[in-house]
Enzyme design. Structure first.
Site, PDB file in Angstrom:
ATOM      1  N   ASN A  48       0.834  -1.213   0.000  1.00 52.34           N
ATOM      2  CA  ASN A  48       0.000   0.000   0.000  1.00 52.34           C
ATOM      3  C   ASN A  48       0.863   1.255   0.000  1.00 52.34           C
ATOM      4  OD1 ASN A  48      -3.037  -0.539   0.216  1.00 52.34           O
ATOM      5  ND2 ASN A  48      -2.148  -2.049   1.604  1.00 52.34           N
TER       6      ASN A  48
ATOM      7  N   LEU B  59      -2.323   2.216  17.966  1.00 58.70           N
ATOM      8  CA  LEU B  59      -1.651   3.432  18.415  1.00 58.70           C
ATOM      9  C   LEU B  59      -2.289   3.890  19.721  1.00 58.70           C
ATOM     10  CD1 LEU B  59      -1.450   5.089  14.921  1.00 58.70           C
ATOM     11  CD2 LEU B  59       0.501   4.333  16.292  1.00 58.70           C
TER      12      LEU B  59
ATOM     13  N   HIS C 277      -8.439  -0.931   5.856  1.00 59.50           N
ATOM     14  CA  HIS C 277      -8.785  -2.197   6.514  1.00 59.50           C
ATOM     15  C   HIS C 277      -9.548  -3.081   5.516  1.00 59.50           C
ATOM     16  CE1 HIS C 277      -9.681  -4.904   9.799  1.00 59.50           C
ATOM     17  NE2 HIS C 277     -10.918  -4.968   9.340  1.00 59.50           N
TER      18      HIS C 277
ATOM     19  N   ASP D 182     -10.360   0.014  14.572  1.00 59.14           N
ATOM     20  CA  ASP D 182     -11.064   0.069  13.275  1.00 59.14           C
ATOM     21  C   ASP D 182     -12.464   0.677  13.409  1.00 59.14           C
ATOM     22  OD1 ASP D 182      -8.842  -1.178  12.050  1.00 59.14           O
ATOM     23  OD2 ASP D 182      -9.612  -3.157  12.540  1.00 59.14           O
TER      24      ASP D 182
ATOM     25  N   GLU E 236      -7.468  -2.033  -2.250  1.00 59.38           N
ATOM     26  CA  GLU E 236      -6.761  -1.156  -1.298  1.00 59.38           C
ATOM     27  C   GLU E 236      -5.827  -0.199  -2.039  1.00 59.38           C
ATOM     28  OE1 GLU E 236      -6.383  -4.130   2.559  1.00 59.38           O
ATOM     29  OE2 GLU E 236      -4.620  -3.669   1.405  1.00 59.38           O
TER      30      GLU E 236
HETATM   31  C1  GRF Z   1      -3.347  -4.795   4.070  1.00 57.97           C
HETATM   32  O1  GRF Z   1      -4.215  -5.820   3.659  1.00 57.97           O
HETATM   33  C2  GRF Z   1      -4.025  -3.930   5.091  1.00 57.97           C
HETATM   34  O2  GRF Z   1      -5.367  -3.759   4.868  1.00 57.97           O
HETATM   35  C3  GRF Z   1      -3.795  -4.739   6.331  1.00 57.97           C
HETATM   36  O3  GRF Z   1      -2.475  -5.198   6.197  1.00 57.97           O
HETATM   37  C4  GRF Z   1      -2.176  -5.366   4.830  1.00 57.97           C
HETATM   38  C5  GRF Z   1      -0.897  -4.647   4.528  1.00 57.97           C
HETATM   39  O4  GRF Z   1      -0.383  -4.905   3.263  1.00 57.97           O
HETATM   40  N1  GRF Z   1      -4.087  -3.977   7.495  1.00 57.97           N
HETATM   41  P1  GRF Z   1       0.877  -4.113   2.730  1.00 57.97           P
HETATM   42  O5  GRF Z   1       1.948  -4.140   3.832  1.00 57.97           O
HETATM   43  O6  GRF Z   1       0.472  -2.717   2.386  1.00 57.97           O
HETATM   44  O7  GRF Z   1       1.347  -4.877   1.523  1.00 57.97           O
END
Ligand code: GRF
Length: 210
Positions: A15, A93, A109, A145, A174
């Site tokens: 991400n 956090l 999420h 969340d 995402e």
């Molecule tokens: C993602 O699926 C996010 O939603 C979850 O952890 C994963 C992280 O993936 N909380 P990355 O490290 O961004 O590849």
């Protein structure tokens, strides 16, 4: 428009990569800091490769989590960070950190919140027998969340789908939604609904990706 962004990662950082590839260095949006709770997070390498400052804040190296989060907040504040993005940051956090960046922390999420908060959300959805799953980008409050939803999209969950296939679908979504939310924040297009602070108003016409 200008926005100094920090991204917090614990693992792979795909991400983070999506943010670096699609919004970093454009329209005044700059990723200026990437922090992790784990020194071996691949996301840190991705940040260094993009020339972004990195640091590791391991819980075990501070007297407690509040002290760790305080040190991390200080490091981010020194860099003039205006928006903190949690991109696979796998620790909660502490309230002090959330207050330092109140209304300026986004999280992604892999579920249609409020369904399946917490860990292993996709596996929870499969085990429950849900027919749809999804991805939520939300502001972070002091709960798990629970903060106000910014963007949310669903996808169907075929009965026989395995976790790998579902993860692939969720990740692709995402990688689209999180950068889009960062761009909307940078444009000043996200405001709390004065009639219901749980609801986020997205300025009409701003979310061109939708
Ligand atoms: C993602 O699926 C996010 O939603 C979850 O952890 C994963 C992280 O993936 N909380 P990355 O490290 O961004 O590849």
């Amino acid at each position: 428009m200008s926005l100094r962004v920090a991204v917090l990662v614990s693992g792979e950082g795909s991400n983070l990569q999506a943010i670096l590839d699609s919004v970093h260095g454009r329209d005044g949006i700059e990723v200026v800091a990437v922090a992790s709770n784990r020194p071996d997070a691949r996301g840190l390498e991705r940040a260094r490769a993009a020339g972004v400052d990195t640091a590791t804040f391991e819980a075990g190296e501070h007297p407690d989590r509040a002290a760790r989060d305080g040190a991390m907040a200080h490091w981010l504040e020194e860099r003039g960070v205006e928006l903190v993005v949690l991109a696979g940051f796998m620790e909660l956090l502490t309230p002090g950190f959330v207050r330092s960046f109140a209304g300026r922390i986004l999280n992604v999420h892999p579920s249609l919140l409020p369904a399946f908060p917490g860990l292993h959300a996709l596996q929870q959805a499969i085990d429950y027998g849900a027919r749809v799953a999804g991805v939520t980008v939300h502001f972070v409050d002091e709960g798990v969340d629970t903060g106000p939803v910014v963007l949310q999209e669903s996808f169907s969950l075929p009965y026989a789908a395995g976790i790998a296939e579902v993860e692939h679908t969720a990740h692709a979504l995402e990688h689209e939604l999180l950068p889009r939310a960062v761009r909307l924040f940078a444009e000043g297009a996200l405001t709390p609904d004065p009639d219901n602070p749980r609801r986020v108003l997205v300025r009409e016409g701003a979310d061109v990706g939708h």
